[in-house]
Design a protein around this motif. Structure first.
Motif: not given
Length: 303
Positions: A25-45
């Motif tokens: 679906e996203l057509h980006i690398s798996q590490p990039a996906v993990s990075k975005h999810v971690r950043a969202l978790e950090e932002e939301l706490g």
């Protein structure tokens, strides 16, 4: 507006997999996906996913964020489309979900008239059975749905459009082929070719047979009226299809149409829209086209 991190999060939640979300679906690398999810978790706490064996599942906080993300996506789409509408339908998108008969035989001419009038609007038509159209409207996949036997209950509102009658078809060498008219009772014990469960035509046929206490055998189940016609031509059994589906060429020796004297099998074709979502201008314009070109499909009732 609708943040990219939320899009990534929704893709992972949909596929329950970082790798499938990245690849399919996203057509980006798996590490990039993990990075975005971690950043969202950090932002939301909060923690959005938890590992269950080899799978990942949403946490309670993840379910809540997913609901909010979907609302934000819908609002963003509506905002973008509303801005396009300010340009007078020179651009935009019309999304329609239709049942097989409606999408194959009724809508093409109506859509041709629509795109001629609004050439800048992109039309997206998905074809399913009636059950699938209802599901798609509940999931906000389409602006409008067209099918038979649609519900009229929140959040869906149904507007009747036209009635469609079902025609009995038999193979050329069938015992009924030479008969112009037969009573419904004479079909007792016949082998039938029927549409799949969830189809409005199947519901109408079974209801008529049950109401008049006529027994039948289900010999073959198929996913479209075209397939039903082909099976009847091949001699598999008898069937009923929309009047729209039987062409003049098929009437000339390939199929025999037999009128049922005492019963008319009909279904109501309707347009359905959501009551909790603003109808885009492109969809409103299509409703005007429908109103101007309303067909009369059902013939006279049997005497």
């Amino acid at each position: 507006m609708y943040a990219y991190r939320l899009q990534v999060f929704q893709a992972v939640a949909k596929h329950r997999s970082y790798s499938r979300a990245a690849r399919d679906e996203l057509h980006i690398s798996q590490p990039a996906v993990s990075k975005h999810v971690r950043a969202l978790e950090e932002e939301l706490g909060v923690t959005l996913f938890q590992h269950v064996g080899r799978r990942i599942e949403l946490t309670e906080a993840g379910h809540l964020v997913l609901q909010c993300a979907e609302q934000m996506r819908v609002l963003t789409d509506e905002t973008r489309r509303a801005l396009l509408e300010l340009q007078g339908l020179r651009r935009g998108t019309l999304r329609i979900g239709a049942s097989t008969t409606v999408g194959t035989y009724l809508l093409p001419a109506l859509l041709a008239a629509y795109v001629q009038r609004y050439p800048g609007v992109t039309v997206m038509l998905d074809i399913s059975n009636t059950r699938g159209v209802i599901a798609g409207m509940h999931e906000r996949a389409w602006d409008l749905g067209l099918a038979a036997n649609l519900p009229d209950r929140p959040p869906l509102r149904r507007q009747p459009y036209c009635r469609d009658s079902l025609t009995l078809i038999v193979p050329p060498r069938h015992r009924l082929a030479g008969r112009g008219t037969v009573p419904l009772a004479e079909l007792g014990g016949e082998a039938w070719v029927l549409r799949e469960p969830g189809s409005a035509s199947r519901q109408a046929i079974e209801q008529a047979l049950r109401t008049h206490h006529v027994s039948w055998q289900e010999r073959l189940t198929l996913p479209s009226q075209e397939a039903v016609k082909q099976a009847v031509m091949a001699g598999v059994g008898i069937g009923m299809v929309s009047r729209l589906a039987v062409t003049p060429a098929e009437r000339q020796g390939m199929l025999c149409i037999v009128a049922i004297a005492d019963v008319r099998v009909e279904r109501q074709i309707s347009v359905v829209q959501r009551t909790d979502t603003r109808l885009p201008a492109a969809a409103q314009a299509f409703l005007h086209v429908l109103a101007q070109q309303q067909p009369r499909l059902a013939g006279p009732r049997p005497q």
